[in-house]
Design a protein around this motif. Sequence first.
Motif, PDB file in Angstrom:
ATOM      1  N   UNK A 154       0.840  -1.205   0.000  1.00  0.00           N
ATOM      2  CA  UNK A 154       0.000   0.000   0.000  1.00  0.00           C
ATOM      3  C   UNK A 154       0.874   1.253   0.000  1.00  0.00           C
ATOM      4  N   UNK A 155       1.989   1.175   0.711  1.00  0.00           N
ATOM      5  CA  UNK A 155       2.913   2.317   0.741  1.00  0.00           C
ATOM      6  C   UNK A 155       3.513   2.553  -0.655  1.00  0.00           C
ATOM      7  N   UNK A 156       3.845   1.468  -1.333  1.00  0.00           N
ATOM      8  CA  UNK A 156       4.381   1.601  -2.696  1.00  0.00           C
ATOM      9  C   UNK A 156       3.344   2.224  -3.624  1.00  0.00           C
ATOM     10  N   UNK A 157       2.088   1.847  -3.406  1.00  0.00           N
ATOM     11  CA  UNK A 157       1.025   2.416  -4.235  1.00  0.00           C
ATOM     12  C   UNK A 157       0.837   3.899  -3.947  1.00  0.00           C
ATOM     13  N   UNK A 158       0.993   4.243  -2.688  1.00  0.00           N
ATOM     14  CA  UNK A 158       0.841   5.651  -2.298  1.00  0.00           C
ATOM     15  C   UNK A 158       2.002   6.485  -2.848  1.00  0.00           C
ATOM     16  N   UNK A 159       3.216   5.912  -2.803  1.00  0.00           N
ATOM     17  CA  UNK A 159       4.396   6.623  -3.287  1.00  0.00           C
ATOM     18  C   UNK A 159       5.105   5.769  -4.331  1.00  0.00           C
ATOM     19  N   UNK A 160       4.597   5.810  -5.581  1.00  0.00           N
ATOM     20  CA  UNK A 160       5.097   4.892  -6.611  1.00  0.00           C
ATOM     21  C   UNK A 160       6.613   4.976  -6.828  1.00  0.00           C
ATOM     22  N   UNK A 161       7.217   6.122  -6.550  1.00  0.00           N
ATOM     23  CA  UNK A 161       8.654   6.216  -6.826  1.00  0.00           C
ATOM     24  C   UNK A 161       9.453   5.231  -5.973  1.00  0.00           C
ATOM     25  N   UNK A 162       8.834   4.777  -4.849  1.00  0.00           N
ATOM     26  CA  UNK A 162       9.523   3.836  -3.978  1.00  0.00           C
ATOM     27  C   UNK A 162       9.718   2.471  -4.628  1.00  0.00           C
ATOM     28  N   UNK A 163       8.958   2.206  -5.692  1.00  0.00           N
ATOM     29  CA  UNK A 163       9.090   0.912  -6.362  1.00  0.00           C
ATOM     30  C   UNK A 163      10.534   0.717  -6.814  1.00  0.00           C
ATOM     31  N   UNK A 164      11.162   1.816  -7.241  1.00  0.00           N
ATOM     32  CA  UNK A 164      12.550   1.732  -7.689  1.00  0.00           C
ATOM     33  C   UNK A 164      13.489   1.516  -6.502  1.00  0.00           C
ATOM     34  N   UNK A 165      13.034   1.858  -5.328  1.00  0.00           N
ATOM     35  CA  UNK A 165      13.912   1.766  -4.164  1.00  0.00           C
ATOM     36  C   UNK A 165      13.667   0.523  -3.323  1.00  0.00           C
ATOM     37  N   UNK A 166      12.637  -0.242  -3.695  1.00  0.00           N
ATOM     38  CA  UNK A 166      12.345  -1.455  -2.926  1.00  0.00           C
ATOM     39  C   UNK A 166      13.510  -2.420  -3.070  1.00  0.00           C
ATOM     40  N   UNK A 167      13.895  -3.071  -1.991  1.00  0.00           N
ATOM     41  CA  UNK A 167      15.027  -3.994  -2.072  1.00  0.00           C
ATOM     42  C   UNK A 167      14.774  -5.112  -3.082  1.00  0.00           C
ATOM     43  N   UNK A 168      15.855  -5.557  -3.720  1.00  0.00           N
ATOM     44  CA  UNK A 168      15.789  -6.605  -4.735  1.00  0.00           C
ATOM     45  C   UNK A 168      15.019  -7.826  -4.250  1.00  0.00           C
ATOM     46  N   UNK A 221      -4.572   2.574   0.635  1.00  0.00           N
ATOM     47  CA  UNK A 221      -3.695   3.665   0.217  1.00  0.00           C
ATOM     48  C   UNK A 221      -3.969   4.941   1.013  1.00  0.00           C
ATOM     49  N   UNK A 222      -5.242   5.223   1.196  1.00  0.00           N
ATOM     50  CA  UNK A 222      -5.581   6.457   1.911  1.00  0.00           C
ATOM     51  C   UNK A 222      -5.262   6.397   3.396  1.00  0.00           C
ATOM     52  N   UNK A 223      -4.961   5.220   3.891  1.00  0.00           N
ATOM     53  CA  UNK A 223      -4.592   5.130   5.309  1.00  0.00           C
ATOM     54  C   UNK A 223      -3.093   5.347   5.483  1.00  0.00           C
ATOM     55  N   UNK A 224      -2.377   5.522   4.380  1.00  0.00           N
ATOM     56  CA  UNK A 224      -0.927   5.695   4.478  1.00  0.00           C
ATOM     57  C   UNK A 224      -0.590   7.111   4.929  1.00  0.00           C
ATOM     58  N   UNK A 225       0.474   7.224   5.712  1.00  0.00           N
ATOM     59  CA  UNK A 225       0.814   8.553   6.241  1.00  0.00           C
ATOM     60  C   UNK A 225       1.276   9.511   5.142  1.00  0.00           C
ATOM     61  N   UNK A 226       1.065  10.779   5.402  1.00  0.00           N
ATOM     62  CA  UNK A 226       1.548  11.841   4.518  1.00  0.00           C
ATOM     63  C   UNK A 226       3.036  12.019   4.810  1.00  0.00           C
TER      64      UNK A 226
END
Length: 620
Positions: free
Chosen positions: A476-490, A540-545
């Motif tokens: 859900x956090x990745x969906x909220x902040x899609x740029x993190x997909x590139x930073x998710x560990x392998x 997604x909407x429950x994810x922190x700002x």
Amino acid sequence: MVNRSRTIIDEVKDRLDIVDVVGSRVELRRSGRNFTGRCPFHEEKTPSFIVNPQRGSYKCFGCGKGGDIISFLMESEKLDFKDALKQLAERAGVQYEEPKPAAPEEESAHRRLLEINKLAARFYNHLLLTSADGAQARAYLEGRGIERAAWETWTLGYAPNSWDATLTFLRGRKYRPEEILAAGLTVERTGGGHYDRFRERIVFPIRDRDGNVVAFGGRAMGDAKPKYLNSPESPVFTKGAHLYGMDLAQGNIKYENRAVVVEGYVDAVVAHASGFGNVVATLGTALTPAHVRMLSKLTRNVCLALDADAAGDMAAMRGWEVLRDTVRQRYIPFKSRGRIVGSQRDLEMNVRIARLPRGEDPDTLIRQDPEKWRELIANARTVVDHFFETVREGANLQTPEGRNQVLSELTPIVSDIGNAIEKAHYESRLAQLVGLSEQDVRNEVARRRQAARTRRTEVSSLTPVQQVAVEDMVLALLLRYPRLVAEAPEDLMADLEKSQNREIFARMKELGPEGLTGEALIESLQDPIRQHGLVLLGLVDTQPELLSNEQPEELRRRVALIRRRRLQDLIAQHSVLLREATEMGDQAGVRALLESVPSLVGEVRAFDPPKSTYFKDTRS
Ligand code: ZN
């Protein structure tokens, strides 16, 4: 419209025991709370494969494979997710429906029904304004204090005393009799053919939030029965899903941050004409979960304005139950005709009840004394206060039976209060009321709560928020902040235990930081994984700002949380296997298991390890 946030995946997992499924391919033996056996995925003589029935997971310390019941079948039968799930669903006796795309003809039939309704509304409105036999209707509306401006605003109408006026009018506009029937404007004759449903009635078009006419409410002129007649359900109208006046009231509800719910069409029309624009009406039903969801998008403050009589209290009771049940469900993703409309979460609603003075209707009160109405709404009581009042009024506190009745009626309400301070307050009030000690009342409330919880786990069809797994929250956090997909560990994939999350994470990586949106993700998924995707979307909407520099930090924190938990599991499971091998004098097994220790140690070192004496023990 089907709302299934409890997905077929959950249902299959609930109904099947992973021990049975794995056990049909692998010989398992019980070892404490776990089961052990020889791994089906690699050659081994001694067991390093362990199944945890509580978590519904398996893990091999030899080859590293692990996952849930679905990934087990995928792996052992070389199936894709869908086929594995299909097999399991069959075994579990859960109905598995092939996803079907929305047909374009359905789309246009839907549009035509709305056109028919819109035309009919204009037709009835025209007759109200101009027809000779509409005089009675005009007189009625004027008598109720509804002025001509409101006739136009609400497109009020008059259905003439005729069996085929509506039918003839719409056929003249080239609509087919079957379509007119589907819209609910006609009724099928037993001998064949159709006749008009609304005859000699004042007609209130019921509109959705976007202003489309979806149905009609008809009020009889004179003594005709029934007094109120609504359209039947149709592809565009679901009973209990609409509130009369919502299209006109929504802006005001948002602006005033409060919705007032009344029971009658006329009440709503009069309220708006008198400047109370935040009023909506149920369509002769109690408040439904769909109503609550709709209102919760605009405000958290809802006031139910109810008649003084017992019926009003009954309505309030039903409304309360609905609210309570809806509020419990913290997120409800929902779809409309196969497309995602949105996701609803966090339905913490502040509901108050305004009880009208005996013998008063909202519309007469509003017209005669708007100030009093304003006051009534402003001083509306909380639902709990309302019930304390109502129950006390109806019981004889002088007798043990009366006190007992009060206790049994109010305990469930008190036990549902989430806020601890509020709860203590009402426990103390209840104790005073029935003459028991506060401790006795608390015990009773706790007992009741326990019973309710047991019942709820049995009947609950939605997933409460506390059951949401940490790995769901990572996605859900990745969906909220899609740029993190590139930073998710392998190796995040290996951390995900639910196979549906693995599938979804794979789609997320394919979409990449640029392409990942809730819509795109759901588009890329098929049922039933799509269902789980919708659950994630609902989170997604429950994810922190978070600021952009805080986002990767939060991701790391959550991944560490999953890993820590997984590691604790691994260590516990590894020790089970090792103990077993040692007890059985299985030297080869002990050696093989010890070989996997370095990688476990490596994992422990990779991040802050949990407290464990395990490694010290095995080496001594
Ligand atoms: Zn293995």
